[in-house]
Design an enzyme around this catalytic site. Structure first.
Site, short mmCIF file in Angstrom:
data_model
loop_
_atom_site.label_atom_id
_atom_site.label_comp_id
_atom_site.label_asym_id
_atom_site.label_seq_id
_atom_site.Cartn_x
_atom_site.Cartn_y
_atom_site.Cartn_z
N MET A 30 -6.04 -0.76 -0.81
CA MET A 30 -4.58 -0.90 -0.95
C MET A 30 -3.90 -0.51 0.35
O MET A 30 -4.15 0.57 0.88
CB MET A 30 -4.10 -0.03 -2.13
N GLU B 288 -6.54 -4.93 5.25
CA GLU B 288 -5.50 -3.92 4.95
C GLU B 288 -4.65 -3.63 6.17
O GLU B 288 -3.45 -3.41 6.06
CB GLU B 288 -6.14 -2.64 4.42
ZN ZN Z 1 -4.15 -7.59 0.52
#
Ligand code: ZN
Length: 844
Positions: A255, A290
């Site tokens: 994330m 990311e």
């Molecule tokens: Zn992504």
């Protein structure tokens, strides 16, 4: 049905002061949040979910409020509209859902420990603090954290800590950002840190259950990725630091929280001494993905979730662009061809699939948008098409302007197309909208009709599809210059074929480089011409040929029986991606054979024939100087040889197991899974099973853990399968984040299918309670649809899932997966006989 109103229209926050006191021992959170902003009306709505609100005050005066859980809201009555500072006191339980603020569990030397971390995308910030929890509601955040702190613990957030007072950690004010990107974490962590050329601090953090050296690979990739992006985007990294944190419990892959990216351990930490190149490449692309988001997604954010593709498609392309730049020897675009391309082409061929850009209002449906094959893979293919169309110079210039125009703010799809269009002078939006707004993709039929070379486009379906006359603007990328750059029409004639063939002196081809999102169906004349020159094709073109034929066979436009005789032509290839495509076709033949039949024996013989030469060439052990291609090819060949039950291969694997029995983790990582799997399948015992299960619990090496999982789930012993299934709900043995992989393993095993299917039906409620909030919950259904191939299972699938079809977030998946199984059942029924005849004549 509740009405889904955007709360931002009523109240626009500018600044948050967030104070949180988190107690791991009592599993309690108490908080106080002050939100300053502009109320456009007296009655406003602020997001909360599961918070027990004690008070809402404005200028030290309590104001009336009401909780509306249907829309995750606190309804607040202000005295007047205008500039307002709201102070909300609340408390909440600390829960194990892997969403909001949550604990991750692990062990170091037998001692149980936990790290607290956060996961706020998509709409879980509201579980941590009252907020306008919508991507458009950008604000600045001051975060202060207190917790039941132990000596030596580390605490991290988006920004650096500026001071600690009375056990409260205060972090620097953030830049303007969306709530879903706020993050913090604390626990007993180790780290490695470095600094980029431009002075950005980069760090990798993980639990002390890992060897310190497991942080090195990620640190190097993260540093060089940030340096690459600063250069490519011509826009500095916007924050003082970029922390990468591995969490032992994590629902998604990773994330992109701004400045504090969180990862599954398997996608960040690796043993540099013994990890396969494939896993290294996967970890590197996840990190690069990311970090691409730190600009694209974090600095400039989609205005609303319907434009999620803006974030994900783009990051998914950039992970390849950046890794290709920093590790050129890896040829990472080949991985794009073997993973993203087939994934997108497969799923996007099922009628009812979502388009890349999708309208969405209901929060429960936002999570269902995260369709890896569409929003990520197809979207990335779309952008690869756009990149090929405009070139890198225009892409970079366009991006630079896009960041400058929208930084610390939001954007929509049209803003990107405009920036790229302005930079390139090409109307990118006009071409791309046909891909963005329409689900599905075309098959271009190329043929010689009355001596004329002709092309036509139709939507390609696997299974029943409703023809609604969709047309695409297709970048054709032909090797014949007579073909248009963009093919917009239904059909077109290119001219006299014999003359064109002579002029071009090469077989006619489309989609050279396989960068456009369509497949080609050549007629017999054109296909034979290509096959007669197949050795002259590069490996991407060979992969493409096999991939397109496989899809055409899945879509019943040709028969698998026609593809079977072509396989041996590619069997001795030294290219890993050609082997990938070859075995992808071969593995698809397994659905046509029933366990224990002669046709299964025949198929095993075909696998033996296909893999023999390559196995003789590559063997079990790597040469010290072998190519990346050989390293990456070996697993395909070993897998095939073991399926073939090649006695010599089985024996050598057994020897390798015995030689390394006391230290299995030391086996070379790229062959380890096959050695252990072979042992479980062919020499298994209760003792071995128990030993492996225990090792899996104890090891901190994620790829070793995966190897053991693959091995254990392949057991054919019914008692051991039953025992394994009892562990599905035992989080000490199988973490909920890993359960889907275990479930898939047992379900895809002929000996385990019934037991796994029974388990999920009986314990669906438990599953929903445990991982139902997970963004990837629906993929449990996808997994089932990937396995079932009989009418009986189809009926059972429908009986179980049809009553759940109106569950928000599940509707599309159940509809799609019903079609997927239906089309497989019909395919097997129609072609079983001819395919098995083709296999039989191949092994004569
Ligand atoms: Zn992504």
């Amino acid at each position: 049905m509740a009405e889904f109103k955007r709360f931002y229209t009523l109240f626009q926050p500018e600044h948050y002061n967030i104070y949180l006191d988190i107690n791991r021992a009592t599993k309690e959170i108490s908080g106080k949040t002050t939100i300053e902003g502009e109320a456009t009306e007296k009655s406003i709505l602020v997001h909360q979910k599961g918070l027990k609100i004690e008070s809402v005050e404005v200028a030290d005066q309590a104001v009336p409020f009401e909780i509306d859980n249907d829309i995750d809201a606190i309804k607040i009555e202000l005295l007047q509209a205008g500039l307002t500072a709201l102070t909300i006191k609340y408390n909440a339980p600390l829960t194990d859902t892997m969403m909001g603020i949550y604990p991750s569990y692990y062990e170091v030397n037998g001692e149980k420990k936990q790290i607290i971390g956060t996961q706020f995308e998509t709409n879980f910030a509201r579980q941590a603090f009252p907020s306008i929890d919508e991507p458009e509601a950008k604000a600045k955040f001051d975060i202060a954290l207190k917790f039941d702190e132990q000596p030596g613990e580390t605490v991290l957030s988006n920004m650096p800590e500026v001071r600690e007072e009375n056990g409260v950690h205060y972090f620097d004010t953030t830049v303007r950002m969306s709530t879903y990107l706020v993050a913090f974490a604390f626990g007993d962590l180790q780290s490695k840190q470095t600094t980029t050329k431009s002075g950005v601090k980069v760090g990798v953090f993980g639990t002390k259950a890992h060897k310190a050296s497991e942080l090195d690979f990620a640190l190097d990739i993260a540093k060089r990725s940030i340096e690459f992006y600063e250069d490519f985007y011509e826009t500095p990294y916007p924050l003082p630091h970029s922390w990468q944190l591995a969490l032992p419990d994590f629902s998604a892959g990773a994330m992109e929280n701004w400045g504090l990216v969180t990862y599954r351990e398997a996608y960040l930490l690796l043993d540099p001494e013994n990890t396969s190149l494939e896993v290294k490449q996967r970890v590197a692309t996840v990190i690069a993905h990311e970090l691409a988001h730190q600009w694209f997604g974090d600095l400039v954010t989609m205005k609303w979730w319907d434009d999620l593709w803006l974030n994900e498609s783009f990051a998914n392309m950039m992970e390849y662009v950046s890794i290709n730049a920093i590790e050129p020897d890896w040829n990472i675009w080949e991985v794009f061809q073997t993973t993203e391309a087939p994934m997108a082409l497969q799923r996007d061929a099922t009628d009812g699939v979502q388009s890349v850009h999708v309208q969405v209002n209901n929060p429960a449906e936002i999570d269902a948008l995260f369709d890896g094959a569409i929003v990520y893979a197809k979207g990335a293919r779309m952008l690869v098409m756009a990149r090929a169309l405009i070139g890198d110079d225009a892409l970079r210039a366009g991006l630079k302007n896009y960041f400058a125009a929208h930084h610390y703010d939001n954007a929509m799809g049209a803003d990107l197309w405009k920036a790229l269009g302005d930079a390139s002078g090409i109307d990118v939006g006009a071409v791309m909208n046909s891909w963005l707004e329409q689900p599905g993709y075309p098959v271009v039929t190329a043929g010689v009709v009355d001596g004329q070379l002709t092309l036509s486009q139709d939507q390609f379906f696997i299974g029943e599809g409703k023809e609604v006359d969709r047309q695409w603007q297709i970048p054709l990328k032909s090797n014949y210059s007579v073909a248009p750059q963009i093919f917009k029409d239904k059909g077109i004639t290119l001219g006299d074929y014999a003359k064109l063939r002579k002029e071009n002196d090469a077989p006619f081809r489309l989609n050279v480089g396989n960068e456009s999102h369509f497949i080609v169906k050549y007629d017999k004349t054109l296909l034979d011409d290509i096959l007669n020159h197949v050795d002259e094709l590069d490996s991407i073109s060979q992969l493409q040929l096999l991939q397109d034929l496989r899809l055409l066979a899945e879509g019943r436009q040709i028969s698998y029986a026609e593809v079977v005789p072509l396989l041996s032509r590619f069997a001795d290839s030294h290219s890993n991606i050609v082997n990938d495509a070859l075995y992808s076709v071969a593995n698809n033949l397994k659905k046509f054979v029933k366990s224990g039949t002669d046709s299964e024996t025949n198929l095993r013989q075909l696998f033996d024939k296909l893999s023999q030469k390559s196995f003789a060439r590559l063997g079990w052990n790597a040469n010290s100087d072998e190519s990346n291609d050989d390293q990456l090819t070996r697993p395909y060949v070993l897998n095939a040889a073991l399926y073939a039950k090649n006695a010599k291969v089985i024996e050598t694997a057994h020897d390798l197991f015995m030689e390394n029995a006391t230290k299995l983790s030391d086996l070379a990582a790229d062959i380890r899974v096959f050695v252990i799997m072979n042992e479980v399948k062919n020499f298994g015992s209760k003792e071995l099973f128990a030993h492996l299960l225990k090792t899996s619990r104890q090891t901190s090496d994620p790829s070793f853990k995966e190897d053991i999982r693959a091995a254990l789930t392949s057991t054919t012993d019914p008692e051991l399968i039953a025992e394994l299934i009892t562990k599905f709900e035992d989080a000490q043995t199988i973490k909920p984040q890993d359960l889907r992989g275990w479930f898939r393993g047992v379900l895809a095993n002929d000996a385990g299918e019934q037991a796994a299917w029974d388990w999920i039906r009986n314990d669906w409620q438990w599953l929903e309670d445990t991982v139902g909030g997970d963004m990837e919950f629906t993929t449990y259904i996808t997994v089932i649809a990937g396995v079932f191939k009989t009418q009986e299972r189809l009926d059972e699938f429908k009986a179980f899932f049809e009553p759940k079809i109106n569950t928000p977030g599940l509707t599309r998946e159940i509809q799609m997966d019903t079609k997927v199984i239906e089309s497989r059942v019909a395919l097997v029924e129609a072609e079983e006989k001819s395919v098995n005849e083709a296999i039989a004549s191949e092994i004569k």
